[in-house]
Motif scaffolding. Structure first.
Motif, PDB file in Angstrom:
ATOM      1  N   ALA A 159       0.660  -0.927  -0.341  1.00 58.51           N
ATOM      2  CA  ALA A 159       0.264  -0.141  -0.010  1.00 58.51           C
ATOM      3  C   ALA A 159       0.715   1.418   0.542  1.00 58.51           C
ATOM      4  N   VAL A 160       2.272   0.914   0.652  1.00 61.03           N
ATOM      5  CA  VAL A 160       3.051   2.554   0.595  1.00 61.03           C
ATOM      6  C   VAL A 160       3.774   2.731  -0.326  1.00 61.03           C
ATOM      7  N   GLY A 161       4.162   1.389  -0.806  1.00 61.45           N
ATOM      8  CA  GLY A 161       4.810   1.724  -2.261  1.00 61.45           C
ATOM      9  C   GLY A 161       3.966   2.137  -3.309  1.00 61.45           C
ATOM     10  N   HIS A 162       2.371   2.291  -3.575  1.00 64.31           N
ATOM     11  CA  HIS A 162       1.338   1.956  -4.485  1.00 64.31           C
ATOM     12  C   HIS A 162       1.368   3.353  -4.379  1.00 64.31           C
ATOM     13  N   ARG A 163       0.703   4.109  -2.807  1.00 63.39           N
ATOM     14  CA  ARG A 163       0.585   5.418  -2.582  1.00 63.39           C
ATOM     15  C   ARG A 163       1.903   5.752  -3.170  1.00 63.39           C
ATOM     16  N   SER A 164       3.071   5.954  -2.710  1.00 63.53           N
ATOM     17  CA  SER A 164       3.978   6.727  -2.891  1.00 63.53           C
ATOM     18  C   SER A 164       4.309   7.100  -4.290  1.00 63.53           C
ATOM     19  N   LYS A 165       3.727   6.092  -5.386  1.00 69.50           N
ATOM     20  CA  LYS A 165       4.122   6.602  -6.545  1.00 69.50           C
ATOM     21  C   LYS A 165       3.265   6.873  -7.133  1.00 69.50           C
ATOM     22  N   GLU A 166       1.516   7.589  -6.331  1.00 67.04           N
ATOM     23  CA  GLU A 166       0.737   8.279  -7.183  1.00 67.04           C
ATOM     24  C   GLU A 166       0.869   9.890  -6.308  1.00 67.04           C
ATOM     25  N   LEU A 167       1.578   9.543  -5.357  1.00 67.98           N
ATOM     26  CA  LEU A 167       1.552  11.185  -5.244  1.00 67.98           C
ATOM     27  C   LEU A 167       3.162  11.841  -4.956  1.00 67.98           C
ATOM     28  N   ASN A 168       3.980  10.815  -5.367  1.00 66.03           N
ATOM     29  CA  ASN A 168       5.171  11.576  -5.386  1.00 66.03           C
ATOM     30  C   ASN A 168       6.362  10.313  -7.101  1.00 66.03           C
ATOM     31  N   LYS A 169       5.743  11.007  -7.598  1.00 64.71           N
ATOM     32  CA  LYS A 169       5.727  10.603  -9.404  1.00 64.71           C
ATOM     33  C   LYS A 169       7.322  10.958  -9.654  1.00 64.71           C
ATOM     34  N   ARG A 170       7.760  12.203  -8.913  1.00 66.46           N
ATOM     35  CA  ARG A 170       9.293  12.417  -9.783  1.00 66.46           C
ATOM     36  C   ARG A 170      10.581  11.665  -8.170  1.00 66.46           C
ATOM     37  N   LEU A 171      10.030  10.770  -7.666  1.00 66.14           N
ATOM     38  CA  LEU A 171      11.080  10.352  -6.392  1.00 66.14           C
ATOM     39  C   LEU A 171      10.932   8.974  -6.965  1.00 66.14           C
ATOM     40  N   THR A 172      12.027   8.348  -6.473  1.00 66.30           N
ATOM     41  CA  THR A 172      12.003   7.175  -7.422  1.00 66.30           C
ATOM     42  C   THR A 172      12.961   5.837  -6.199  1.00 66.30           C
ATOM     43  N   ALA A 173      13.077   6.403  -4.719  1.00 67.78           N
ATOM     44  CA  ALA A 173      13.260   5.378  -3.695  1.00 67.78           C
ATOM     45  C   ALA A 173      12.324   4.414  -3.876  1.00 67.78           C
ATOM     46  N   HIS A 174      13.013   3.031  -3.330  1.00 62.62           N
ATOM     47  CA  HIS A 174      12.418   1.934  -2.348  1.00 62.62           C
ATOM     48  C   HIS A 174      11.640   3.255  -1.115  1.00 62.62           C
ATOM     49  N   VAL A 175      10.449   1.417  -1.105  1.00 62.90           N
ATOM     50  CA  VAL A 175       9.510   1.819  -0.026  1.00 62.90           C
ATOM     51  C   VAL A 175      10.142   1.929   0.755  1.00 62.90           C
ATOM     52  N   SER A 176      11.294   1.362   1.645  1.00 60.33           N
ATOM     53  CA  SER A 176      11.710   1.621   2.831  1.00 60.33           C
ATOM     54  C   SER A 176      11.970   2.641   3.092  1.00 60.33           C
ATOM     55  N   SER A 177      12.603   3.451   1.803  1.00 62.29           N
ATOM     56  CA  SER A 177      12.852   5.304   2.283  1.00 62.29           C
ATOM     57  C   SER A 177      11.942   5.377   2.281  1.00 62.29           C
ATOM     58  N   PHE A 178      10.746   5.350   1.751  1.00 60.21           N
ATOM     59  CA  PHE A 178       9.361   6.161   2.374  1.00 60.21           C
ATOM     60  C   PHE A 178       9.134   6.164   3.822  1.00 60.21           C
ATOM     61  N   LEU A 179       9.224   5.258   4.021  1.00 61.48           N
ATOM     62  CA  LEU A 179       8.179   4.427   5.385  1.00 61.48           C
ATOM     63  C   LEU A 179       9.472   4.608   6.827  1.00 61.48           C
ATOM     64  N   HIS A 180      11.053   4.871   6.097  1.00 55.68           N
ATOM     65  CA  HIS A 180      11.843   6.144   6.922  1.00 55.68           C
ATOM     66  C   HIS A 180      11.829   7.440   6.949  1.00 55.68           C
ATOM     67  N   ARG A 181      11.361   7.496   5.801  1.00 55.61           N
ATOM     68  CA  ARG A 181      10.902   9.036   5.835  1.00 55.61           C
ATOM     69  C   ARG A 181      10.144   9.705   6.586  1.00 55.61           C
ATOM     70  N   LEU A 182       8.531   9.022   6.231  1.00 55.78           N
ATOM     71  CA  LEU A 182       7.468   9.016   7.687  1.00 55.78           C
ATOM     72  C   LEU A 182       7.848   8.631   8.349  1.00 55.78           C
ATOM     73  N   SER A 183       8.850   7.913   8.989  1.00 48.36           N
ATOM     74  CA  SER A 183       9.263   7.977  10.307  1.00 48.36           C
ATOM     75  C   SER A 183       9.691   8.635  10.985  1.00 48.36           C
TER      76      SER A 183
END
Length: 198
Positions: A50-74
């Motif tokens: 779910a995090v990977g899917h939403r990150s692609k929708e909201l941040n099209k210019r970012l290609t980071a791994h899902v773990s990077s998004f989770l770490h950033r949210l944390s």
């Protein structure tokens, strides 16, 4: 995740101009977020997919791994819950019946980073487990402590009376206290509780 969330304390937070209490838990496997305004309780649980899917929708210019998004949210949410929000990050919220959306605007790797927490009404059992039961346990513990303190004060008054009857006198008059009136104290205490509830 939810088991770990039980050990997290509630914290006062503001999303935009709205005040809430919230708790969150972030792991490599996803996150769970619980928010309340003390009238309603909302939650969201999101796994890696779910995090990977939403990150692609909201941040099209970012290609980071899902773990990077989770770490950033944390790294954005945990300081906020600790009372030390990041000045470069903005939070806002939008409420609809049964739902609460929290919008986050920040940066990641020098690029704009956006996130939406889509929270729905929490199940009754979850509200009971995270909010009602802990509050009831705390209330009962405080009530027991209050009874012990009142009994101790009455005992101290009896001890002081015994000293006086034995001829003892205070060397400093400013230390003199009035006898503890249990009924008056409880009336004043309840009046303050009712005033606080308003």
């Amino acid at each position: 995740l939810e088991s770990s969330l039980l050990t997290q304390p509630w914290a006062s937070v503001c999303f935009g101009e709205s005040a809430f209490i919230a708790k969150a838990c972030f792991r490599d496997s996803g996150y769970v977020l619980l928010i309340s305004d003390l009238s309603s309780v909302w939650y969201e649980s999101a796994d890696v997919q779910a995090v990977g899917h939403r990150s692609k929708e909201l941040n099209k210019r970012l290609t980071a791994h899902v773990s990077s998004f989770l770490h950033r949210l944390s790294s954005l949410m945990c300081p906020l819950l600790a009372g030390q929000p990041d000045a470069t990050t903005s939070f806002s919220c939008h409420r609809t019946p049964g739902r609460l959306s929290v919008h986050v605007k920040s940066e990641l790797s020098g690029l704009p980073f956006y996130w939406d927490f889509h929270c729905s009404s929490a199940p009754v059992e979850m509200v009971s487990r995270h909010l009602v039961r802990p509050l009831m346990r705390m209330s009962l513990a405080l009530q027991s402590q209050l009874q012990e303190l009142m009994a101790l004060l009455l005992q101290k008054d009896a001890e002081i009376d015994d000293y006086r009857e034995s001829g003892a006198a205070l060397s400093r008059d400013r230390l003199r206290t009035e006898p503890f009136q249990e009924e008056t104290f409880l009336q004043n205490f309840m009046a303050k509780v009712r005033a606080g509830a308003k």
